[in-house]
Design a protein around this motif. Structure first.
Motif, PDB file in Angstrom:
ATOM      1  N   LEU A 134       0.829  -1.208   0.000  1.00  0.00           N
ATOM      2  CA  LEU A 134       0.000   0.000   0.000  1.00  0.00           C
ATOM      3  C   LEU A 134       0.864   1.259   0.000  1.00  0.00           C
ATOM      4  O   LEU A 134       0.541   2.250  -0.670  1.00  0.00           O
ATOM      5  CB  LEU A 134      -0.926  -0.014   1.222  1.00  0.00           C
ATOM      6  N   GLN A 135       1.964   1.245   0.758  1.00  0.00           N
ATOM      7  CA  GLN A 135       2.858   2.407   0.790  1.00  0.00           C
ATOM      8  C   GLN A 135       3.524   2.629  -0.573  1.00  0.00           C
ATOM      9  O   GLN A 135       3.676   3.766  -1.015  1.00  0.00           O
ATOM     10  CB  GLN A 135       3.905   2.211   1.872  1.00  0.00           C
ATOM     11  N   LEU A 136       3.956   1.534  -1.227  1.00  0.00           N
ATOM     12  CA  LEU A 136       4.580   1.665  -2.538  1.00  0.00           C
ATOM     13  C   LEU A 136       3.601   2.212  -3.562  1.00  0.00           C
ATOM     14  O   LEU A 136       3.955   3.069  -4.388  1.00  0.00           O
ATOM     15  CB  LEU A 136       5.109   0.306  -3.001  1.00  0.00           C
ATOM     16  N   ARG A 137       2.385   1.743  -3.500  1.00  0.00           N
ATOM     17  CA  ARG A 137       1.373   2.216  -4.459  1.00  0.00           C
ATOM     18  C   ARG A 137       1.107   3.705  -4.272  1.00  0.00           C
ATOM     19  O   ARG A 137       0.933   4.451  -5.247  1.00  0.00           O
ATOM     20  CB  ARG A 137       0.084   1.428  -4.270  1.00  0.00           C
ATOM     21  N   SER A 138       1.099   4.154  -3.014  1.00  0.00           N
ATOM     22  CA  SER A 138       0.854   5.557  -2.731  1.00  0.00           C
ATOM     23  C   SER A 138       2.044   6.432  -3.121  1.00  0.00           C
ATOM     24  O   SER A 138       1.868   7.524  -3.672  1.00  0.00           O
ATOM     25  CB  SER A 138       0.541   5.738  -1.243  1.00  0.00           C
ATOM     26  N   ALA A 139       3.261   5.954  -2.842  1.00  0.00           N
ATOM     27  CA  ALA A 139       4.461   6.758  -3.084  1.00  0.00           C
ATOM     28  C   ALA A 139       4.862   6.792  -4.553  1.00  0.00           C
ATOM     29  O   ALA A 139       5.435   7.787  -5.020  1.00  0.00           O
ATOM     30  CB  ALA A 139       5.610   6.236  -2.234  1.00  0.00           C
ATOM     31  N   PHE A 140       4.581   5.697  -5.299  1.00  0.00           N
ATOM     32  CA  PHE A 140       5.012   5.607  -6.702  1.00  0.00           C
ATOM     33  C   PHE A 140       3.837   5.176  -7.582  1.00  0.00           C
ATOM     34  O   PHE A 140       3.780   4.033  -8.057  1.00  0.00           O
ATOM     35  CB  PHE A 140       6.168   4.613  -6.835  1.00  0.00           C
ATOM     36  N   PRO A 141       2.872   6.062  -7.796  1.00  0.00           N
ATOM     37  CA  PRO A 141       1.667   5.692  -8.556  1.00  0.00           C
ATOM     38  C   PRO A 141       1.944   5.352 -10.017  1.00  0.00           C
ATOM     39  O   PRO A 141       1.110   4.718 -10.669  1.00  0.00           O
ATOM     40  CB  PRO A 141       0.771   6.931  -8.424  1.00  0.00           C
ATOM     41  N   ASP A 142       3.108   5.774 -10.554  1.00  0.00           N
ATOM     42  CA  ASP A 142       3.411   5.514 -11.959  1.00  0.00           C
ATOM     43  C   ASP A 142       4.171   4.202 -12.146  1.00  0.00           C
ATOM     44  O   ASP A 142       4.576   3.880 -13.265  1.00  0.00           O
ATOM     45  CB  ASP A 142       4.226   6.660 -12.547  1.00  0.00           C
ATOM     46  N   ILE A 143       4.369   3.437 -11.074  1.00  0.00           N
ATOM     47  CA  ILE A 143       5.068   2.160 -11.171  1.00  0.00           C
ATOM     48  C   ILE A 143       4.106   1.038 -10.819  1.00  0.00           C
ATOM     49  O   ILE A 143       3.387   1.112  -9.816  1.00  0.00           O
ATOM     50  CB  ILE A 143       6.289   2.111 -10.224  1.00  0.00           C
ATOM     51  N   CYS A 144       4.110   0.003 -11.636  1.00  0.00           N
ATOM     52  CA  CYS A 144       3.326  -1.200 -11.353  1.00  0.00           C
ATOM     53  C   CYS A 144       4.243  -2.194 -10.648  1.00  0.00           C
ATOM     54  O   CYS A 144       5.182  -2.721 -11.259  1.00  0.00           O
ATOM     55  CB  CYS A 144       2.768  -1.797 -12.640  1.00  0.00           C
ATOM     56  N   PHE A 145       4.008  -2.429  -9.370  1.00  0.00           N
ATOM     57  CA  PHE A 145       4.850  -3.330  -8.585  1.00  0.00           C
ATOM     58  C   PHE A 145       4.285  -4.748  -8.599  1.00  0.00           C
ATOM     59  O   PHE A 145       3.073  -4.952  -8.563  1.00  0.00           O
ATOM     60  CB  PHE A 145       4.953  -2.855  -7.135  1.00  0.00           C
ATOM     61  N   ARG A 146       5.197  -5.699  -8.652  1.00  0.00           N
ATOM     62  CA  ARG A 146       4.833  -7.110  -8.508  1.00  0.00           C
ATOM     63  C   ARG A 146       5.580  -7.657  -7.296  1.00  0.00           C
ATOM     64  O   ARG A 146       6.807  -7.646  -7.252  1.00  0.00           O
ATOM     65  CB  ARG A 146       5.214  -7.892  -9.767  1.00  0.00           C
TER      66      ARG A 146
END
Length: 318
Positions: A111-123
């Motif tokens: 959730l933190q990664l999604r909020s901090a880096f909205p332009d990156i799709c994390f797997r």
């Protein structure tokens, strides 16, 4: 040979399914199948065995995948590093986590990664330390949290912190008495341990070897969540990093003892491929964000420290 065709090959090899790969790369399944036939004709060897369960690599396919997966991943990262924003397409990064850390903080980190880096799709990929090291070396993931030094010259590692172990048992157990036990006494108890001889298991094995003891293993389980549940059921005791079990001990689900003597510790490291360090400022920002988050999540909070002091002073957590 087209790079795009090789990237399709890697996608199918890692997904094990033509249908799933077609959905990921947004290419019709028939077109993707044709690309693989053309690649096989170009190389003169079969790369896949088509089975009812999906696509399985042949020995030649395994060799090709081992050779091209990492370079293709580095090329993808280099291209992503040149992109200035979401208008040029979202970047994709894969982070590997051991099951223990995924259970402890995987959801909050995502959730933190999604909020901090909205332009990156994390797997987020879960796997044992040995598997994560292998996937990093082959370029299947971009970075990983490890529970042991990889000893891989292709990787760069940063030690985040060392986690001390503690002994845990069922909540209603009467022995050992006291708030702490010696490491030799703990190692002599019937234990539930991971089967993978890396990370947690390696630290326990090293402690047993130093003490000249043979482990009394009741069962092996490769999930710390499952180990805690088995301990709670009364099958045996477990030696686990204190941070992994502290909440369960504080909640009364397990009984915990601090360890005296040459107690084992678990080193937590953050690792990525050397070439990935040149992938761009955004990649570096992600690495810094993740390492800070993991250090903060695995460090003992102030409230935990006060409970920790109650254990050491003899006020046991029941």
């Amino acid at each position: 040979m087209e790079i795009r065709r090789l990237s399709y090959f890697v996608r199918i090899a890692e997904d094990g399914s033509l249908t799933r790969a077609a959905g990921m790369v947004r290419v019709a399944q028939s077109a993707l199948s044709r690309q693989m036939r053309l690649l096989e004709e170009e190389l003169g060897v079969p790369l896949f065995e088509r089975t009812a369960r999906g696509m399985r690599l042949t020995s030649d396919g395994e060799r090709l995948h081992a050779s091209v997966a990492a370079p293709l991943r580095e090329l993808e990262l280099a291209i992503q590093g040149l992109r200035s924003g979401p208008s040029r397409g979202a970047a994709h990064l894969a982070l590997g986590l051991p099951p223990s850390i995924a259970d402890l903080m995987g959801r909050s980190l995502a959730l933190q990664l999604r909020s901090a880096f909205p332009d990156i799709c994390f797997r987020l990929v879960e796997g044992p330390t040995g598997g994560l090291v292998d996937w990093l070396g082959r370029g299947m993931i971009d970075f990983a949290v490890l529970e042991e030094v990889s000893r891989n010259d292709l990787l760069i590692e940063q030690k985040l912190l060392s986690l001390p172990f503690m002994l845990v048992g069922p909540p209603d157990i009467e022995a050992p008495s006291g708030a702490s036990v010696g490491i030799e006494e703990a190692l002599a108890l019937p234990l539930i341990v991971p089967s993978h001889h890396l990370g947690i298991r390696a630290a326990i094995n090293d402690a047993a070897q130093r003490s000249g003891l043979s482990l009394d293993i009741q069962m092996e389980a490769d999930s710390t969540r499952l180990i805690k549940e088995l301990v709670q059921s009364g099958i045996g005791y477990a030696l686990l990093p204190e941070r992994y079990v502290f909440e369960a001990v504080a909640a009364g689900q397990l009984r915990g003892w601090l360890l005296n003597g040459a107690a084992p510790v678990l080193d937590i490291l953050f690792s990525s491929r050397k070439a990935s360090q040149n992938a761009g400022r955004q990649f570096v920002s992600v690495v810094e964000f993740i390492t800070r988050g993991i250090e903060g999540a695995l460090a003992m909070t102030d409230s935990s420290k006060s409970s920790h002091e109650r254990i050491t002073s003899g006020d046991e957590l029941k």
